[in-house]
Design an enzyme around this catalytic site. Structure first.
Site, PDB file in Angstrom:
ATOM      1  N   LEU A  14       0.819  -1.216   0.000  1.00 47.22           N
ATOM      2  CA  LEU A  14       0.000   0.000   0.000  1.00 47.22           C
ATOM      3  C   LEU A  14       0.854   1.269   0.000  1.00 47.22           C
ATOM      4  O   LEU A  14       1.893   1.335   0.644  1.00 47.22           O
ATOM      5  CB  LEU A  14      -0.941   0.000   1.212  1.00 47.22           C
ATOM      6  CG  LEU A  14      -1.893  -1.198   1.292  1.00 47.22           C
ATOM      7  CD1 LEU A  14      -2.767  -1.086   2.548  1.00 47.22           C
ATOM      8  CD2 LEU A  14      -2.768  -1.320   0.052  1.00 47.22           C
ATOM      9  N   HIS A  15       0.390   2.259  -0.754  1.00 48.89           N
ATOM     10  CA  HIS A  15       1.092   3.548  -0.871  1.00 48.89           C
ATOM     11  C   HIS A  15       0.045   4.665  -0.844  1.00 48.89           C
ATOM     12  O   HIS A  15      -1.164   4.388  -0.661  1.00 48.89           O
ATOM     13  CB  HIS A  15       1.934   3.586  -2.150  1.00 48.89           C
ATOM     14  CG  HIS A  15       1.173   3.202  -3.392  1.00 48.89           C
ATOM     15  ND1 HIS A  15       0.093   3.912  -3.857  1.00 48.89           N
ATOM     16  CD2 HIS A  15       1.319   2.158  -4.251  1.00 48.89           C
ATOM     17  CE1 HIS A  15      -0.375   3.357  -4.954  1.00 48.89           C
ATOM     18  NE2 HIS A  15       0.338   2.284  -5.219  1.00 48.89           N
ATOM     19  N   SER A  46       3.076   3.874  -7.799  1.00 49.29           N
ATOM     20  CA  SER A  46       2.700   2.493  -8.085  1.00 49.29           C
ATOM     21  C   SER A  46       3.531   1.568  -7.206  1.00 49.29           C
ATOM     22  O   SER A  46       4.691   1.867  -6.908  1.00 49.29           O
ATOM     23  CB  SER A  46       2.970   2.192  -9.567  1.00 49.29           C
ATOM     24  OG  SER A  46       3.078   0.803  -9.769  1.00 49.29           O
ATOM     25  N   SER A  47       2.931   0.444  -6.814  1.00 46.77           N
ATOM     26  CA  SER A  47       3.681  -0.532  -5.999  1.00 46.77           C
ATOM     27  C   SER A  47       4.935  -0.982  -6.735  1.00 46.77           C
ATOM     28  O   SER A  47       5.935  -1.332  -6.131  1.00 46.77           O
ATOM     29  CB  SER A  47       2.805  -1.754  -5.703  1.00 46.77           C
ATOM     30  OG  SER A  47       1.607  -1.352  -5.101  1.00 46.77           O
ATOM     31  N   GLY A  84      -8.775   3.695  -8.715  1.00 48.03           N
ATOM     32  CA  GLY A  84      -7.944   4.848  -9.047  1.00 48.03           C
ATOM     33  C   GLY A  84      -7.918   5.114 -10.549  1.00 48.03           C
ATOM     34  O   GLY A  84      -7.971   4.178 -11.353  1.00 48.03           O
ATOM     35  N   HIS A 128      -3.240   4.204  -2.809  1.00 48.45           N
ATOM     36  CA  HIS A 128      -4.236   3.371  -2.121  1.00 48.45           C
ATOM     37  C   HIS A 128      -4.858   4.141  -0.951  1.00 48.45           C
ATOM     38  O   HIS A 128      -6.062   4.065  -0.715  1.00 48.45           O
ATOM     39  CB  HIS A 128      -3.578   2.113  -1.551  1.00 48.45           C
ATOM     40  CG  HIS A 128      -2.975   1.198  -2.569  1.00 48.45           C
ATOM     41  ND1 HIS A 128      -1.630   0.944  -2.624  1.00 48.45           N
ATOM     42  CD2 HIS A 128      -3.538   0.465  -3.556  1.00 48.45           C
ATOM     43  CE1 HIS A 128      -1.381   0.074  -3.592  1.00 48.45           C
ATOM     44  NE2 HIS A 128      -2.520  -0.221  -4.191  1.00 48.45           N
TER      45      HIS A 128
HETATM   46  P1  AMP Z   1      -3.377  -2.241  -7.094  1.00 46.97           P
HETATM   47  O1  AMP Z   1      -2.992  -2.556  -5.704  1.00 46.97           O
HETATM   48  O2  AMP Z   1      -2.251  -1.791  -7.964  1.00 46.97           O
HETATM   49  O3  AMP Z   1      -4.208  -3.341  -7.727  1.00 46.97           O
HETATM   50  O4  AMP Z   1      -4.345  -0.991  -7.011  1.00 46.97           O
HETATM   51  C1  AMP Z   1      -5.503  -0.995  -6.219  1.00 46.97           C
HETATM   52  C2  AMP Z   1      -6.297   0.247  -6.503  1.00 46.97           C
HETATM   53  O5  AMP Z   1      -5.497   1.394  -6.201  1.00 46.97           O
HETATM   54  C3  AMP Z   1      -6.696   0.375  -7.992  1.00 46.97           C
HETATM   55  O6  AMP Z   1      -8.012   0.896  -8.059  1.00 46.97           O
HETATM   56  C4  AMP Z   1      -5.699   1.350  -8.524  1.00 46.97           C
HETATM   57  O7  AMP Z   1      -6.174   2.095  -9.628  1.00 46.97           O
HETATM   58  C5  AMP Z   1      -5.511   2.260  -7.316  1.00 46.97           C
HETATM   59  N1  AMP Z   1      -4.238   2.992  -7.421  1.00 46.97           N
HETATM   60  C6  AMP Z   1      -3.006   2.477  -7.628  1.00 46.97           C
HETATM   61  N2  AMP Z   1      -2.083   3.471  -7.730  1.00 46.97           N
HETATM   62  C7  AMP Z   1      -2.765   4.638  -7.591  1.00 46.97           C
HETATM   63  C8  AMP Z   1      -2.387   6.008  -7.617  1.00 46.97           C
HETATM   64  N3  AMP Z   1      -1.139   6.395  -7.806  1.00 46.97           N
HETATM   65  N4  AMP Z   1      -3.361   6.939  -7.446  1.00 46.97           N
HETATM   66  C9  AMP Z   1      -4.655   6.565  -7.262  1.00 46.97           C
HETATM   67  N5  AMP Z   1      -5.070   5.285  -7.234  1.00 46.97           N
HETATM   68  C10 AMP Z   1      -4.147   4.320  -7.397  1.00 46.97           C
END
Ligand code: AMP
Length: 282
Positions: free
Chosen positions: A33-34, A185-186, A147, A37
Site C-alpha cells: 500500500l502507498h 505504483s507498488s 484509481g 491506495h
Molecule cells: P493495485 O494494488 O495496484 O491493484 O491498485 C488498487 C487500486 O489502487 C486500484 O483501483 C488502482 O487504480 C488504485 N491505485 C493504484 N495506484 C494509484 C495512484 N497512484 N493513485 C490513485 N489510485 C491508485
C-alpha cells in the site's frame, strides 16, 4: 480492525452488516500500500459505515512471464497502514480459498479489452473481472473505489457492474503522484536510480500534450508523434503505446474535440509503467 482470511467468514460478516442497514465501502488492492491506495481508503472510510479493504495478489491477472512471484508483498506494514486509516475489515484470503479446486468460471469482456493495455496483456482483464466479481459477491459493497491510474480497469468494472446487475456505485479517484509527477505504483520500487530519473517523462509528456491542446493543437496526428518523441528519446525506454481515446468507449479518436483520454504505457527495462490524463479542450 478485524483481519479476515476466510471468504466464508467475510460473506457472513457482510450479510450481517447488510441486514443491520450498515453501508459497506470496499477498496480492492494487491497490497504494498502507498499514498494512491491511502487516498482510496480515506474516501471509503469517510463515505461508509463499514470500510473493507482487500489485499490479494491475484494470479489470474498475471500473464506467464509477468511478476506474480516477485510482486512486492509487505503485509505487516499494510496491516499497520490499514489500522491507522481506521479500516474496519482487512480481507486477506489465500489463493486456494479464492480459487478452490475445480474452479472453472470466468468473466470476460469483448469491447474494452481490445484497446490500450488489452492487446499487450491478453487475459489480464479477464483475471481482474473474475476476481472483482467474486469479491463483490463476498464483500457485498454499496460503494467501491478505484484509481484513475488504471482508467481502463475502472471502465471495465463499471461496465461489468451495469451488465451483471451488481447494485454497486463504482467511484474513481484521481491519480496520486510523486512530487516530480510520477504516478505512484507498488511497482515503482523496482526502478533503479537511472530509471527512476527517467520515469516522470510519462507525466511530462502528458502535460506537454495538455499544453499543446490548450494552444489549439488538437489533431492527434500532430500530438501523438510529439509525445512518442519525448518518451522515446530516453535511453532504455520502449514505448508500448500512446493512445488518444474516447473517455467512454476507449475507441481511438483523431482529434481532441471536447475531451479525450490520453494513455501511455512504456517499458523501462523489464518494468512496465502506465499513466493517463483526461484532457479537456476549452
Ligand atoms: P493495485 O494494488 O495496484 O491493484 O491498485 C488498487 C487500486 O489502487 C486500484 O483501483 C488502482 O487504480 C488504485 N491505485 C493504484 N495506484 C494509484 C495512484 N497512484 N493513485 C490513485 N489510485 C491508485
Amino acid at each position: 480492525m478485524k483481519i479476515i482470511e476466510s471468504a466464508i467468514e467475510m460473506c457472513g460478516l457482510a450479510k450481517n452488516f447488510s441486514t443491520e442497514g450498515e453501508s459497506i465501502g470496499f477498496v480492492p488492492t494487491m497490497g504494498a500500500l502507498h499514498n494512491g491506495h491511502i487516498s482510496l481508503l480515506r474516501k471509503c472510510r469517510k463515505e461508509n459505515d463499514v470500510a473493507v479493504v482487500s489485499i490479494f495478489v491475484n494470479p489470474l491477472q498475471f500473464l506467464k512471464g509477468e511478476d506474480y512471484d516477485k510482486y512486492p508483498r509487505q503485509l505487516a506494514l499494510d496491516k499497520k497502514i490499514c489500522s491507522a486509516e481506521e479500516v474496519d475489515i482487512l480481507f486477506i484470503p489465500q489463493v486456494g480459498s479464492v480459487y478452490q479446486k475445480g474452479f472453472d468460471t470466468f468473466i470476460d469482456q469483448s469491447h474494452y479489452g481490445r484497446f490500450l493495455c488489452g492487446p499487450f496483456r491478453p487475459n489480464h482483464f479477464r483475471g481482474v473481472m473474475t476476481v472483482v466479481a467474486k469479491f463483490f459477491n463476498i464483500v457485498r459493497p454499496d460503494k467501491v473505489y478505484f484509481g484513475q491510474k488504471d482508467y481502463q480497469q475502472y471502465l471495465i468494472v463499471k461496465r461489468m457492474v451495469e451488465d451483471l446487475n451488481f447494485h454497486i456505485e463504482v467511484k474513481m479517484l484521481p491519480t496520486v503522484r510523486e512530487e516530480d509527477g510520477l504516478a505512484i505504483s507498488s511497482r515503482n520500487i523496482y526502478l533503479g536510480p537511472k530509471q527512476r530519473k527517467i520515469a516522470p517523462v510519462l507525466y511530462q509528456s502528458l502535460m506537454r500534450t495538455k499544453e499543446l491542446v490548450a494552444q489549439g493543437v488538437v489533431n492527434v496526428k500532430r500530438l501523438k508523434p510529439e509525445m512518442i518523441r519525448m518518451l522515446a528519446c530516453n535511453k532504455g525506454l520502449k514505448v508500448e503505446y500512446v493512445e488518444f481515446a474516447n473517455v467512454e468507449t476507449l475507441e481511438p479518436v483523431n482529434e481532441v474535440k471536447t475531451q479525450a483520454l490520453v494513455a501511455v504505457a512504456v517499458r523501462l527495462g523489464n518494468i512496465r509503467l502506465i499513466d493517463n490524463m483526461i484532457i479537456t479542450r476549452g
